[in-house]
Design a protein around this motif. Sequence first.
Motif, PDB file in Angstrom:
ATOM      1  N   LYS A   1       0.837  -1.198   0.000  1.00 41.01           N
ATOM      2  CA  LYS A   1       0.000   0.000   0.000  1.00 41.01           C
ATOM      3  C   LYS A   1       0.877   1.255   0.000  1.00 41.01           C
ATOM      4  O   LYS A   1       0.558   2.240  -0.672  1.00 41.01           O
ATOM      5  CB  LYS A   1      -0.948   0.004   1.196  1.00 41.01           C
ATOM      6  CG  LYS A   1      -2.093  -0.973   1.034  1.00 41.01           C
ATOM      7  CD  LYS A   1      -3.054  -0.915   2.210  1.00 41.01           C
ATOM      8  CE  LYS A   1      -4.256  -1.803   1.976  1.00 41.01           C
ATOM      9  NZ  LYS A   1      -5.254  -1.662   3.031  1.00 41.01           N
TER      10      LYS A   1
ATOM     11  N   THR B   1      -6.087  -5.280  -1.989  1.00 34.62           N
ATOM     12  CA  THR B   1      -7.250  -5.356  -1.105  1.00 34.62           C
ATOM     13  C   THR B   1      -7.765  -6.788  -1.026  1.00 34.62           C
ATOM     14  O   THR B   1      -8.096  -7.282   0.054  1.00 34.62           O
ATOM     15  CB  THR B   1      -8.359  -4.401  -1.590  1.00 34.62           C
ATOM     16  OG1 THR B   1      -7.850  -3.064  -1.558  1.00 34.62           O
ATOM     17  CG2 THR B   1      -9.585  -4.494  -0.715  1.00 34.62           C
TER      18      THR B   1
ATOM     19  N   LEU C   1       2.177   1.711  -3.484  1.00 35.70           N
ATOM     20  CA  LEU C   1       1.139   2.218  -4.371  1.00 35.70           C
ATOM     21  C   LEU C   1       0.889   3.707  -4.142  1.00 35.70           C
ATOM     22  O   LEU C   1       0.687   4.460  -5.093  1.00 35.70           O
ATOM     23  CB  LEU C   1      -0.154   1.420  -4.186  1.00 35.70           C
ATOM     24  CG  LEU C   1      -0.103  -0.018  -4.719  1.00 35.70           C
ATOM     25  CD1 LEU C   1      -1.360  -0.780  -4.302  1.00 35.70           C
ATOM     26  CD2 LEU C   1       0.061  -0.052  -6.221  1.00 35.70           C
ATOM     27  N   GLU C   2       0.910   4.135  -2.897  1.00 36.19           N
ATOM     28  CA  GLU C   2       0.756   5.567  -2.607  1.00 36.19           C
ATOM     29  C   GLU C   2       1.926   6.355  -3.192  1.00 36.19           C
ATOM     30  O   GLU C   2       1.728   7.443  -3.742  1.00 36.19           O
ATOM     31  CB  GLU C   2       0.642   5.814  -1.097  1.00 36.19           C
ATOM     32  CG  GLU C   2      -0.697   5.401  -0.521  1.00 36.19           C
ATOM     33  CD  GLU C   2      -1.879   6.068  -1.199  1.00 36.19           C
ATOM     34  OE1 GLU C   2      -1.856   7.304  -1.403  1.00 36.19           O
ATOM     35  OE2 GLU C   2      -2.842   5.349  -1.546  1.00 36.19           O
TER      36      GLU C   2
ATOM     37  N   GLU D   1      -4.273  -1.945  -6.689  1.00 41.31           N
ATOM     38  CA  GLU D   1      -4.947  -1.651  -5.420  1.00 41.31           C
ATOM     39  C   GLU D   1      -6.041  -2.679  -5.140  1.00 41.31           C
ATOM     40  O   GLU D   1      -6.185  -3.135  -3.997  1.00 41.31           O
ATOM     41  CB  GLU D   1      -5.547  -0.243  -5.436  1.00 41.31           C
ATOM     42  CG  GLU D   1      -4.532   0.847  -5.245  1.00 41.31           C
ATOM     43  CD  GLU D   1      -5.144   2.230  -5.265  1.00 41.31           C
ATOM     44  OE1 GLU D   1      -4.718   3.056  -4.442  1.00 41.31           O
ATOM     45  OE2 GLU D   1      -6.041   2.507  -6.086  1.00 41.31           O
ATOM     46  N   GLN D   2      -6.783  -3.052  -6.171  1.00 48.52           N
ATOM     47  CA  GLN D   2      -7.832  -4.056  -5.994  1.00 48.52           C
ATOM     48  C   GLN D   2      -7.237  -5.401  -5.604  1.00 48.52           C
ATOM     49  O   GLN D   2      -7.763  -6.106  -4.744  1.00 48.52           O
ATOM     50  CB  GLN D   2      -8.656  -4.205  -7.270  1.00 48.52           C
ATOM     51  CG  GLN D   2      -9.553  -3.030  -7.550  1.00 48.52           C
ATOM     52  CD  GLN D   2     -10.315  -3.177  -8.861  1.00 48.52           C
ATOM     53  OE1 GLN D   2     -10.028  -4.042  -9.673  1.00 48.52           O
ATOM     54  NE2 GLN D   2     -11.298  -2.317  -9.066  1.00 48.52           N
TER      55      GLN D   2
ATOM     56  N   LYS E   1       1.389   6.755  -6.864  1.00 48.89           N
ATOM     57  CA  LYS E   1       0.414   7.807  -7.163  1.00 48.89           C
ATOM     58  C   LYS E   1       1.068   9.182  -7.098  1.00 48.89           C
ATOM     59  O   LYS E   1       0.798  10.046  -7.936  1.00 48.89           O
ATOM     60  CB  LYS E   1      -0.761   7.747  -6.196  1.00 48.89           C
ATOM     61  CG  LYS E   1      -1.683   6.583  -6.425  1.00 48.89           C
ATOM     62  CD  LYS E   1      -2.828   6.668  -5.428  1.00 48.89           C
ATOM     63  CE  LYS E   1      -3.588   5.403  -5.293  1.00 48.89           C
ATOM     64  NZ  LYS E   1      -4.627   5.485  -4.274  1.00 48.89           N
TER      65      LYS E   1
END
Length: 100
Positions: free
Chosen positions: A18, A51, A21-22, A47-48, A25
């Motif tokens: 996570k 999760t 991924l941030e 992201e999916q 972005k």
Amino acid sequence: MKVQDYCKAMQAEVRAWKEKLEAMKKVTDSYGTEQKEKILPLVGQLEQEVTSAQMRVQQLETECPSDWSPMKNEIDDLFGTIGSSVDRAWRDLSPGEVGG
């Protein structure tokens, strides 16, 4: 290894993904619209998947079955795939690759 220890380790890996991924972005924020349009769908897909992996770990943690090796194998495979995808996407964000 106990199921609780395994789940803690996998949750730590999810947190690390996570964070990556941030960071992705934030890097894409500096790109032009065309480059963002290419990268953001990939980030969304990752992201999916992250999760989904997190939910599988939580399910294992909650159910805590006596024979959890089938779930462990499934999660290990899933985590291997996601980890490779996240790492590949991060490498693809390098300015040399994207043309930024």
